[in-house]
Design an enzyme around this catalytic site. Sequence first.
Site, PDB file in Angstrom:
ATOM      1  N   ASP A  47      -3.567   1.756 -87.665  1.00  0.00           N
ATOM      2  CA  ASP A  47      -4.939   1.663 -88.129  1.00  0.00           C
ATOM      3  C   ASP A  47      -5.154   2.874 -89.059  1.00  0.00           C
ATOM      4  O   ASP A  47      -4.369   3.833 -89.008  1.00  0.00           O
ATOM      5  CB  ASP A  47      -5.861   1.716 -86.908  1.00  0.00           C
ATOM      6  CG  ASP A  47      -7.317   1.798 -87.262  1.00  0.00           C
ATOM      7  OD1 ASP A  47      -7.762   0.988 -88.093  1.00  0.00           O
ATOM      8  OD2 ASP A  47      -8.026   2.664 -86.715  1.00  0.00           O
ATOM      9  N   LEU A  48      -6.169   2.843 -89.907  1.00  0.00           N
ATOM     10  CA  LEU A  48      -6.373   3.961 -90.842  1.00  0.00           C
ATOM     11  C   LEU A  48      -7.422   4.961 -90.336  1.00  0.00           C
ATOM     12  O   LEU A  48      -7.096   6.072 -89.935  1.00  0.00           O
ATOM     13  CB  LEU A  48      -6.755   3.420 -92.225  1.00  0.00           C
ATOM     14  CG  LEU A  48      -6.980   4.457 -93.328  1.00  0.00           C
ATOM     15  CD1 LEU A  48      -5.740   5.277 -93.605  1.00  0.00           C
ATOM     16  CD2 LEU A  48      -7.431   3.761 -94.627  1.00  0.00           C
ATOM     17  N   ASP A  49      -8.676   4.506 -90.307  1.00  0.00           N
ATOM     18  CA  ASP A  49      -9.760   5.405 -89.902  1.00  0.00           C
ATOM     19  C   ASP A  49      -9.660   5.733 -88.409  1.00  0.00           C
ATOM     20  O   ASP A  49      -9.699   4.843 -87.581  1.00  0.00           O
ATOM     21  CB  ASP A  49     -11.113   4.750 -90.213  1.00  0.00           C
ATOM     22  CG  ASP A  49     -12.272   5.603 -89.742  1.00  0.00           C
ATOM     23  OD1 ASP A  49     -12.131   6.840 -89.719  1.00  0.00           O
ATOM     24  OD2 ASP A  49     -13.324   5.041 -89.391  1.00  0.00           O
ATOM     25  N   THR A  80     -12.217   9.113 -91.648  1.00  0.00           N
ATOM     26  CA  THR A  80     -13.214   8.759 -92.666  1.00  0.00           C
ATOM     27  C   THR A  80     -14.555   8.394 -92.027  1.00  0.00           C
ATOM     28  O   THR A  80     -15.533   8.181 -92.739  1.00  0.00           O
ATOM     29  CB  THR A  80     -12.715   7.587 -93.536  1.00  0.00           C
ATOM     30  OG1 THR A  80     -12.038   6.653 -92.703  1.00  0.00           O
ATOM     31  CG2 THR A  80     -11.773   8.058 -94.621  1.00  0.00           C
ATOM     32  N   LYS A 126     -17.053   2.108 -85.542  1.00  0.00           N
ATOM     33  CA  LYS A 126     -15.629   2.356 -85.800  1.00  0.00           C
ATOM     34  C   LYS A 126     -14.809   1.078 -85.692  1.00  0.00           C
ATOM     35  O   LYS A 126     -14.898   0.370 -84.689  1.00  0.00           O
ATOM     36  CB  LYS A 126     -15.089   3.413 -84.840  1.00  0.00           C
ATOM     37  CG  LYS A 126     -15.598   4.800 -85.185  1.00  0.00           C
ATOM     38  CD  LYS A 126     -14.820   5.877 -84.457  1.00  0.00           C
ATOM     39  CE  LYS A 126     -15.241   7.249 -84.956  1.00  0.00           C
ATOM     40  NZ  LYS A 126     -14.614   8.321 -84.176  1.00  0.00           N
ATOM     41  N   SER A 134      -5.702  -2.147 -91.391  1.00  0.00           N
ATOM     42  CA  SER A 134      -7.055  -1.570 -91.401  1.00  0.00           C
ATOM     43  C   SER A 134      -8.113  -2.587 -91.794  1.00  0.00           C
ATOM     44  O   SER A 134      -7.846  -3.503 -92.572  1.00  0.00           O
ATOM     45  CB  SER A 134      -7.083  -0.408 -92.398  1.00  0.00           C
ATOM     46  OG  SER A 134      -8.395  -0.007 -92.685  1.00  0.00           O
ATOM     47  N   ALA A 135      -9.324  -2.403 -91.297  1.00  0.00           N
ATOM     48  CA  ALA A 135     -10.452  -3.263 -91.661  1.00  0.00           C
ATOM     49  C   ALA A 135     -11.027  -2.870 -93.022  1.00  0.00           C
ATOM     50  O   ALA A 135     -11.793  -3.616 -93.632  1.00  0.00           O
ATOM     51  CB  ALA A 135     -11.537  -3.158 -90.601  1.00  0.00           C
ATOM     52  N   LYS A 184     -11.028  -7.613 -86.292  1.00  0.00           N
ATOM     53  CA  LYS A 184     -10.585  -7.224 -84.960  1.00  0.00           C
ATOM     54  C   LYS A 184     -11.758  -7.490 -84.002  1.00  0.00           C
ATOM     55  O   LYS A 184     -12.888  -7.237 -84.394  1.00  0.00           O
ATOM     56  CB  LYS A 184     -10.219  -5.726 -84.927  1.00  0.00           C
ATOM     57  CG  LYS A 184      -9.119  -5.331 -85.924  1.00  0.00           C
ATOM     58  CD  LYS A 184      -9.051  -3.805 -86.073  1.00  0.00           C
ATOM     59  CE  LYS A 184      -8.119  -3.403 -87.216  1.00  0.00           C
ATOM     60  NZ  LYS A 184      -8.096  -1.965 -87.472  1.00  0.00           N
ATOM     61  N   GLU A 233      -4.080   2.561 -82.560  1.00  0.00           N
ATOM     62  CA  GLU A 233      -5.496   2.243 -82.780  1.00  0.00           C
ATOM     63  C   GLU A 233      -6.440   3.192 -82.052  1.00  0.00           C
ATOM     64  O   GLU A 233      -6.158   3.618 -80.940  1.00  0.00           O
ATOM     65  CB  GLU A 233      -5.781   0.833 -82.234  1.00  0.00           C
ATOM     66  CG  GLU A 233      -5.962  -0.234 -83.289  1.00  0.00           C
ATOM     67  CD  GLU A 233      -7.231  -0.115 -84.112  1.00  0.00           C
ATOM     68  OE1 GLU A 233      -8.108   0.710 -83.774  1.00  0.00           O
ATOM     69  OE2 GLU A 233      -7.356  -0.845 -85.098  1.00  0.00           O
ATOM     70  N   ASP A 234      -7.578   3.501 -82.675  1.00  0.00           N
ATOM     71  CA  ASP A 234      -8.577   4.350 -82.011  1.00  0.00           C
ATOM     72  C   ASP A 234      -9.769   3.547 -81.492  1.00  0.00           C
ATOM     73  O   ASP A 234     -10.609   4.086 -80.788  1.00  0.00           O
ATOM     74  CB  ASP A 234      -9.090   5.427 -82.980  1.00  0.00           C
ATOM     75  CG  ASP A 234      -9.925   4.831 -84.102  1.00  0.00           C
ATOM     76  OD1 ASP A 234      -9.497   3.814 -84.696  1.00  0.00           O
ATOM     77  OD2 ASP A 234     -11.006   5.374 -84.386  1.00  0.00           O
TER      78      ASP A 234
HETATM   79  P1  B16 Z   1     -14.890  -0.429 -95.796  1.00  0.00           P
HETATM   80  P2  B16 Z   1     -10.240   1.054 -89.770  1.00  0.00           P
HETATM   81  C1  B16 Z   1     -12.776   0.699 -90.604  1.00  0.00           C
HETATM   82  O1  B16 Z   1     -11.504   1.281 -90.770  1.00  0.00           O
HETATM   83  C2  B16 Z   1     -13.804   1.740 -90.219  1.00  0.00           C
HETATM   84  O2  B16 Z   1     -13.487   2.296 -88.936  1.00  0.00           O
HETATM   85  C3  B16 Z   1     -15.180   1.125 -90.155  1.00  0.00           C
HETATM   86  O3  B16 Z   1     -16.155   2.100 -89.823  1.00  0.00           O
HETATM   87  C4  B16 Z   1     -15.516   0.496 -91.531  1.00  0.00           C
HETATM   88  O4  B16 Z   1     -16.778  -0.133 -91.523  1.00  0.00           O
HETATM   89  C5  B16 Z   1     -14.418  -0.518 -91.881  1.00  0.00           C
HETATM   90  O5  B16 Z   1     -13.144   0.133 -91.877  1.00  0.00           O
HETATM   91  C6  B16 Z   1     -14.640  -1.161 -93.242  1.00  0.00           C
HETATM   92  O6  B16 Z   1     -14.514  -0.190 -94.243  1.00  0.00           O
HETATM   93  O7  B16 Z   1     -16.375  -0.416 -95.911  1.00  0.00           O
HETATM   94  O8  B16 Z   1     -14.203   0.720 -96.482  1.00  0.00           O
HETATM   95  O9  B16 Z   1     -14.297  -1.751 -96.198  1.00  0.00           O
HETATM   96  O10 B16 Z   1     -10.515   1.856 -88.522  1.00  0.00           O
HETATM   97  O11 B16 Z   1     -10.061  -0.423 -89.501  1.00  0.00           O
HETATM   98  O12 B16 Z   1      -9.105   1.640 -90.578  1.00  0.00           O
HETATM   99 MG    MG Z   2      -9.965   2.915 -86.605  1.00  0.00          MG
END
Ligand code: B16
Ligand code: MG
Length: 214
Positions: free
Chosen positions: A8-10, A16, A44, A113-114, A144, A168-169
């Site tokens: 996962d990224l964030d 972020t 998150k 990542s999302a 997810k 994953e967090d």
């Molecule tokens: P964006 P992850 C997620 O990242 C974030 O945790 C979440 O807060 C955010 O809304 C989502 O990405 C979408 O991000 O607006 O940049 O498309 O944890 O899945 O890496």
């Molecule tokens: Mg995350």
Amino acid sequence: NIKACIFDLDGVIVDTAVYHYKAWKRLANELGFDFTEEDNEKLKGVSRVRSLQLILEWGHVTKTEAEQEVLATKKNEWYVEMISHMTPAEILPGAKEFLETCRAAGLKTALGSASKNSMTILEKINLTHLFDAIIDGNKVSKAKPDPEVFLKGAEAVNVKPDKCVVFEDAIAGIEAAKNGGMKAVGIGSPQVLTEADMVVPGLNEMSLEKLRAL
Ligand code: B16
Ligand code: MG
């Protein structure tokens, strides 16, 4: 035995969440309300559209779908401006080293990542080259805990789901890994990430030995 690691990224590679929070808070404030950093935890791993819907609910504000799109775009512009200043110094402790360890051991690496901004972030922190595949919010239609993002990652590196481990967090992310038939390592607290096969505070606590013990 594990053949691929999907990250996962964030919350795993970078934090972020603080930028997401600043941008969403600014939007909420413009709409006449506020929300806490504690509420922000609930966002998150949640998609952009769904995050906005939750925030509007907290502020008891109703918006049409078209208005929501305008608001989400506005937030994203502020967010993109903030992440454009990110540097490799923001990589979470041990993340780069563990990616390098995996690759040196012949394991495949993928991002799951999302976020629709994952490419920008990876380029800013100079990590793009350490991923064999990048699957993000631009490539998936189901959020997810649906396993789509991780299954696509496994497919892209040509490894069967039961030979993959996801880092994953977020609770929904751990669920997504499990729904996809993968192992899951939680990054954070074992009290929160109860469904994970193992929980570590950060990738700096991860090793090939721990991976093999899964
Ligand atoms: P964006 P992850 C997620 O990242 C974030 O945790 C979440 O807060 C955010 O809304 C989502 O990405 C979408 O991000 O607006 O940049 O498309 O944890 O899945 O890496
Ligand atoms: Mg995350």
